[in-house]
Design a protein around this motif. Structure first.
Motif, PDB file in Angstrom:
ATOM      1  N   CYS A   1      87.345 134.024  69.144  1.00 17.12           N
ATOM      2  CA  CYS A   1      88.471 132.940  68.509  1.00 17.12           C
ATOM      3  C   CYS A   1      89.862 133.165  68.285  1.00 17.12           C
ATOM      4  N   PRO A   2      90.647 132.754  67.874  1.00 11.60           N
ATOM      5  CA  PRO A   2      92.392 133.716  68.860  1.00 11.60           C
ATOM      6  C   PRO A   2      92.687 134.018  67.009  1.00 11.60           C
ATOM      7  N   PHE A   3      91.713 133.648  65.766  1.00 10.39           N
ATOM      8  CA  PHE A   3      92.470 134.444  64.848  1.00 10.39           C
ATOM      9  C   PHE A   3      91.625 135.939  64.981  1.00 10.39           C
ATOM     10  N   VAL A   4      90.652 135.951  65.083  1.00 16.09           N
ATOM     11  CA  VAL A   4      89.917 137.209  65.592  1.00 16.09           C
ATOM     12  C   VAL A   4      90.662 138.315  66.024  1.00 16.09           C
ATOM     13  N   LYS A   5      90.812 138.130  67.439  1.00 11.43           N
ATOM     14  CA  LYS A   5      91.876 138.229  68.510  1.00 11.43           C
ATOM     15  C   LYS A   5      93.456 138.415  68.129  1.00 11.43           C
ATOM     16  N   ILE A  11      91.617 145.567  62.411  1.00 14.76           N
ATOM     17  CA  ILE A  11      90.420 145.903  62.396  1.00 14.76           C
ATOM     18  C   ILE A  11      89.953 147.317  62.202  1.00 14.76           C
ATOM     19  N   VAL A  12      90.051 147.392  63.298  1.00 18.02           N
ATOM     20  CA  VAL A  12      90.337 149.071  64.117  1.00 18.02           C
ATOM     21  C   VAL A  12      90.662 149.964  62.859  1.00 18.02           C
ATOM     22  N   LEU A  43      79.647 140.065  76.317  1.00 21.45           N
ATOM     23  CA  LEU A  43      80.871 140.363  75.959  1.00 21.45           C
ATOM     24  C   LEU A  43      81.607 140.638  74.883  1.00 21.45           C
ATOM     25  N   MET A  44      81.093 140.804  74.291  1.00 25.51           N
ATOM     26  CA  MET A  44      81.812 140.686  72.731  1.00 25.51           C
ATOM     27  C   MET A  44      81.331 142.563  73.321  1.00 25.51           C
ATOM     28  N   ARG A  45      80.748 143.241  73.578  1.00 24.79           N
ATOM     29  CA  ARG A  45      80.553 144.677  74.136  1.00 24.79           C
ATOM     30  C   ARG A  45      82.333 144.653  74.502  1.00 24.79           C
ATOM     31  N   GLU A  46      82.158 144.433  75.757  1.00 24.75           N
ATOM     32  CA  GLU A  46      83.455 144.819  76.255  1.00 24.75           C
ATOM     33  C   GLU A  46      84.057 144.890  75.488  1.00 24.75           C
ATOM     34  N   ILE A  47      84.433 143.862  74.413  1.00 20.16           N
ATOM     35  CA  ILE A  47      85.585 143.752  72.979  1.00 20.16           C
ATOM     36  C   ILE A  47      86.177 144.732  72.583  1.00 20.16           C
ATOM     37  N   ALA A  48      83.976 145.175  71.680  1.00 18.45           N
ATOM     38  CA  ALA A  48      84.497 146.544  71.438  1.00 18.45           C
ATOM     39  C   ALA A  48      84.566 147.952  71.852  1.00 18.45           C
ATOM     40  N   ARG A  49      84.706 147.722  73.274  1.00 19.19           N
ATOM     41  CA  ARG A  49      85.127 148.760  74.140  1.00 19.19           C
ATOM     42  C   ARG A  49      87.196 148.950  74.518  1.00 19.19           C
ATOM     43  N   LYS A  50      87.444 147.989  74.273  1.00 20.99           N
ATOM     44  CA  LYS A  50      88.718 147.820  74.654  1.00 20.99           C
ATOM     45  C   LYS A  50      89.617 148.045  73.368  1.00 20.99           C
ATOM     46  N   PHE A  55      82.995 151.433  65.273  1.00 21.31           N
ATOM     47  CA  PHE A  55      81.643 150.669  63.695  1.00 21.31           C
ATOM     48  C   PHE A  55      81.397 150.353  65.402  1.00 21.31           C
ATOM     49  N   PRO A  56      79.516 149.948  64.502  1.00 22.84           N
ATOM     50  CA  PRO A  56      79.069 149.118  64.953  1.00 22.84           C
ATOM     51  C   PRO A  56      79.025 147.578  64.868  1.00 22.84           C
ATOM     52  N   TYR A  57      78.826 147.407  66.335  1.00 18.78           N
ATOM     53  CA  TYR A  57      79.263 145.614  66.354  1.00 18.78           C
ATOM     54  C   TYR A  57      77.613 145.324  66.916  1.00 18.78           C
ATOM     55  N   LEU A  58      77.232 144.217  65.514  1.00 22.08           N
ATOM     56  CA  LEU A  58      76.386 144.346  65.539  1.00 22.08           C
ATOM     57  C   LEU A  58      75.586 142.171  66.139  1.00 22.08           C
ATOM     58  N   TYR A  59      74.690 141.943  66.220  1.00 23.45           N
ATOM     59  CA  TYR A  59      74.544 140.703  67.169  1.00 23.45           C
ATOM     60  C   TYR A  59      73.544 140.020  66.164  1.00 23.45           C
ATOM     61  N   ASP A  60      73.670 138.483  65.467  1.00 22.88           N
ATOM     62  CA  ASP A  60      72.992 138.096  64.634  1.00 22.88           C
ATOM     63  C   ASP A  60      72.428 137.042  65.643  1.00 22.88           C
TER      64      ASP A  60
END
Length: 142
Positions: A1-5, A11-12, A43-50, A55-60
């Motif tokens: 999502c461009p808004f999140v990017k 956020i960090v 892929l979200m794990r890669e974003i978290a690493r980047k 903080f934890p990044y969870l998948y619902d």
């Protein structure tokens, strides 16, 4: 999502700034990864690493958390007090992709500062704006 990017770095920064004051943070992705594989946990794990998420990044996976909290978009920010009462739900700040307003986390930072300083929350809480949650298709039994 461009808004999140657009806001990931802020956020960090906010998580790092306020974690030392005793606040906890968690990010949750609730998107349907079957129809939107670009939002998969791998892929979200890669974003978290980047972005070096602290903080934890969870998948619902069932999307129940998003439903329980009436989540509307990504990103959508929730702040709870010590009794786990929702005291802020709104935007990070007024910045949006392409609007020229710098990302500074003003609204969320103000809410966090109010908690830290035991001040009442601003009653005006602008809703977050972003990409809609990618909901799973309901399967109707025959």
């Amino acid at each position: 999502c461009p808004f999140v990017k657009h806001v990931n770095e802020e956020i960090v920064r906010i998580a790092n700034d306020y974690r030392v004051l005793g606040f906890g943070f968690v990010a949750i992705s609730s998107n349907d990864v079957e129809n939107y594989p670009e939002d998969s946990p791998w892929l979200m794990r890669e974003i978290a690493r980047k972005y070096n998420f602290s903080f934890p990044y969870l998948y619902d996976e069932t999307q129940q958390t998003a439903k329980d909290y009436d989540a509307a978009c990504t990103p959508d920010f929730y702040l709870f007090d010590a009794e786990l009462k929702l005291i802020y739900r709104g935007q990070l700040d007024d910045s949006r992709p392409g609007n020229g307003i710098p990302v500074n986390g003003r609204d969320l930072r103000e809410a966090l500062d109010n908690v830290f300083n035991n001040r009442q929350q601003n009653e005006l809480q602008k809703p977050s704006l972003g990409c809609g949650i990618k909901w799973k298709q309901e399967v109707n039994p025959s």
